[in-house]
Structure formats: structure tokens, C-alpha cells
Design a protein around this motif. Structure first.
Motif, PDB file in Angstrom:
ATOM      1  N   LEU A 178     103.689  39.715 -35.485  1.00  0.00           N
ATOM      2  CA  LEU A 178     103.944  39.268 -34.226  1.00  0.00           C
ATOM      3  C   LEU A 178     102.907  39.276 -33.455  1.00  0.00           C
ATOM      4  N   GLN A 179     102.071  40.636 -33.432  1.00  0.00           N
ATOM      5  CA  GLN A 179     100.989  40.890 -32.459  1.00  0.00           C
ATOM      6  C   GLN A 179      99.828  39.983 -32.772  1.00  0.00           C
ATOM      7  N   ASN A 180      99.674  39.056 -33.988  1.00  0.00           N
ATOM      8  CA  ASN A 180      98.667  38.423 -34.353  1.00  0.00           C
ATOM      9  C   ASN A 180      98.949  36.923 -34.417  1.00  0.00           C
ATOM     10  N   ASN A 181     100.289  36.662 -34.042  1.00  0.00           N
ATOM     11  CA  ASN A 181     100.983  35.152 -34.046  1.00  0.00           C
ATOM     12  C   ASN A 181     100.073  34.627 -32.734  1.00  0.00           C
ATOM     13  N   PRO A 182      99.242  33.510 -32.635  1.00  0.00           N
ATOM     14  CA  PRO A 182      98.605  33.163 -31.759  1.00  0.00           C
ATOM     15  C   PRO A 182      99.318  32.283 -30.619  1.00  0.00           C
ATOM     16  N   LEU A 183     100.736  32.171 -30.957  1.00  0.00           N
ATOM     17  CA  LEU A 183     101.428  31.563 -30.019  1.00  0.00           C
ATOM     18  C   LEU A 183     102.327  32.600 -29.545  1.00  0.00           C
ATOM     19  N   LEU A 184     102.169  33.845 -29.521  1.00  0.00           N
ATOM     20  CA  LEU A 184     103.026  34.805 -28.852  1.00  0.00           C
ATOM     21  C   LEU A 184     102.295  35.989 -28.433  1.00  0.00           C
ATOM     22  N   LYS A 185     101.157  36.186 -28.857  1.00  0.00           N
ATOM     23  CA  LYS A 185     100.559  37.708 -28.559  1.00  0.00           C
ATOM     24  C   LYS A 185     100.242  37.772 -27.122  1.00  0.00           C
ATOM     25  N   GLN A 186     100.129  36.734 -26.389  1.00  0.00           N
ATOM     26  CA  GLN A 186      99.749  36.884 -25.044  1.00  0.00           C
ATOM     27  C   GLN A 186     100.981  37.053 -24.473  1.00  0.00           C
ATOM     28  N   LYS A 187     102.216  36.859 -24.862  1.00  0.00           N
ATOM     29  CA  LYS A 187     103.305  36.726 -24.071  1.00  0.00           C
ATOM     30  C   LYS A 187     104.397  37.985 -24.397  1.00  0.00           C
ATOM     31  N   LEU A 188     104.072  38.647 -25.603  1.00  0.00           N
ATOM     32  CA  LEU A 188     104.930  39.749 -26.074  1.00  0.00           C
ATOM     33  C   LEU A 188     104.796  40.978 -25.329  1.00  0.00           C
ATOM     34  N   THR A 189     106.085  41.703 -25.242  1.00  0.00           N
ATOM     35  CA  THR A 189     105.669  43.114 -25.023  1.00  0.00           C
ATOM     36  C   THR A 189     106.745  43.759 -26.286  1.00  0.00           C
TER      37      THR A 189
END
Length: 267
Positions: free
Chosen positions: A75-86
Motif C-alpha cells: 500500500l505504501q508503494n502504490n503510486p495511486l495511494l501513497k500520497q493519500k494514505l495514513t
């Protein structure tokens, strides 16, 4: 023993992992949840991100609770998610939803494909934080979902039914076949929506008392209430409340269980 691998990840039986892959089902779930910009949303058990990616497209920020370190790295390395996830790496049963809601200064929307082995205790845990929850959408084993939805007289009606229906309006959303998952579970699944009902005048310990009454009644569901509740509530109290002591646990409504809990709170 057969190992199931999906998108390079071995499904871990101890975490109850079954990964949703059916795109039509995923789209229907997202339509049911309707994530809105600016909402504080928590996804429990995001897995490989089947729902997470779709929800993330509609929100600037998304919180996920995941116990599996390998899935967190993905999840941390998913380009679509990593800027949005806590990401909180922990068991959702230990998460303090009330404290988190205070930090966000708004109530929470919660969703997730709940592992079958923790679904019931997790739902009961969430009821402890019901005042900070706007709604919940969960994928559940069909048996658990049916217990949430069951009415008195139904064989699925039990302690979870009473507790859940006291705290929430519960609606079925979608049936999900086992083939929609990898590995496919041996049971069918169902998505349900839980919308908290506000009980502003209830006693602070009402949940504990309701839990005590329902646990006693349903732990011996073949017995009459006269016998199963004898150590808590005398038969004359049942009669005073127009509850026949000869009835069994599955014949009593949510409202009647609440009456019994309130009586316990006054003694």
C-alpha cells in the motif's frame, strides 16, 4: 497444505485473508458507500487495495488499519495511494476510534472486508465508539450478516442481532459469491450498511447491561427465560414487563431486552 497466491501475495489463513477481485462487485460496493470529498473515512483490512484504490480516487485522505506488514508495504508503494494514505499497523480490535475521531474533529465513516474470524468481536468493539461513527459498510460472512439482520423468531436471531439493532439501523446491500474472492472462501458473503441510531438519554453503562442480559439469555437459548435469567432478573419482574417467563431468548424483541437492561441498571 495448498498455498494461495494472488498478485504476488500469499493469503494468510491466520488473518482470514480472502482478496476481492470481482470488479462489478467492487463498483457496486463503492456506489453503496458513496465516499465524499472532505469526509473522514477509515477502511479496515484494505488487503491488496481492491476497494482502497477506488475510494482513494474520491478522497484526498484515507485512513487504513492493516495488521499484515507485507500488505502495508504494498500500500505504501502504490503510486495511486501513497500520497493519500495514513496507515495504522495494528489489530482493529485495539484501535481507539473515539480518540481518532477527536483528532479529526469530525465523525467517522468506516468500511471494510472484515476477516471472518474477527467480524463479530470487531462489530461489538465498534459499538463502544458508536457516538463518533456516521455509518459503516462491511463485507461479512453471510451467516454473520444474517445474524445482524435477523428478527425475533428467526433461527439466526441472537445476541449480536439484539446488540446491533439497538445501536444501528441495518440494511442489506449486496450478496457476494465466493468466486469473487481469491482464494474463494467456503461461504458466501454479504455487504451490509449500519447506520447508528442516536440514544442521547441512555445510561452510560447501558451497553454493558444489555450485553449481560443478552449473554445470559442466549448462552442457554434452549431454556426458558425463567431459567436462563434467574440469576439476574426474577420472574415477577418479567411478568411486570409483560414478558412471559416461559418464552425463550429468541422470542424477545430488542425493545424488551432494553427494558430488562434498564431494570438491571436501577437495582
Amino acid at each position: 497444505m495448498t498455498s494461495h497466491i494472488y498478485q504476488g501475495h500469499y493469503a494468510r489463513k491466520r488473518f482470514g485473508q480472502h482478496f476481492l477481485h470481482d470488479q462489478s462487485i467492487i463498483e457496486n460496493i463503492i456506489r453503496a458507500i458513496q465516499p465524499q470529498h472532505g469526509e473522514s473515512m477509515i477502511e479496515i483490512g484494505p488487503g491488496l487495495g481492491a476497494l482502497t484504490v477506488h475510494i482513494g480516487r474520491l478522497l484526498n485522505d484515507l485512513v487504513v488499519i492493516e495488521i499484515d506488514h507485507d500488505l502495508i508495504l504494498r500500500l505504501q508503494n502504490n503510486p495511486l495511494l501513497k500520497q493519500k494514505l495514513t496507515i495504522f499497523q495494528q489489530d482493529a480490535l485495539t484501535f481507539d476510534f473515539s480518540r481518532f475521531a477527536r483528532s479529526q474533529t469530525q465523525i467517522l465513516r468506516i468500511c471494510g472486508n472484515l476477516p471472518y474470524n474477527i467480524a463479530t468481536p470487531l462489530i461489538l468493539h465498534l459499538f463502544n465508539h458508536i457516538s463518533v461513527i456516521h455509518d459503516m459498510h462491511f463485507m461479512l460472512q453471510e451467516e454473520v450478516a444474517n445474524r445482524l439482520l435477523a428478527h425475533p423468531g428467526n433461527k439466526s436471531y441472537g445476541r449480536l442481532s439484539v446488540m446491533a439493532q439497538y445501536y444501528c439501523d441495518i440494511l442489506p446491500v449486496l450478496n457476494v459469491p465466493s468466486q469473487s474472492f481469491t482464494p474463494p472462501p467456503k461461504v458466501r458473503s454479504k455487504v451490509v450498511r449500519l447506520i447508528p441510531i442516536r440514544h442521547s438519554k441512555e445510561l452510560p453503562n447501558h451497553m454493558y447491561l444489555l450485553s449481560c442480559v443478552t449473554r445470559a439469555a442466549f448462552s442457554q437459548r434452549r431454556k426458558t427465560l425463567r431459567n436462563s435469567l434467574s440469576h439476574l432478573i426474577p420472574s415477577e419482574v418479567l411478568l411486570h414487563m409483560h414478558i412471559c417467563p416461559k418464552l425463550r431468548a429468541e422470542n424477545i424483541s430488542v425493545m424488551q431486552y432494553c427494558q430488562l437492561a434498564r431494570w438491571l441498571g436501577k437495582i
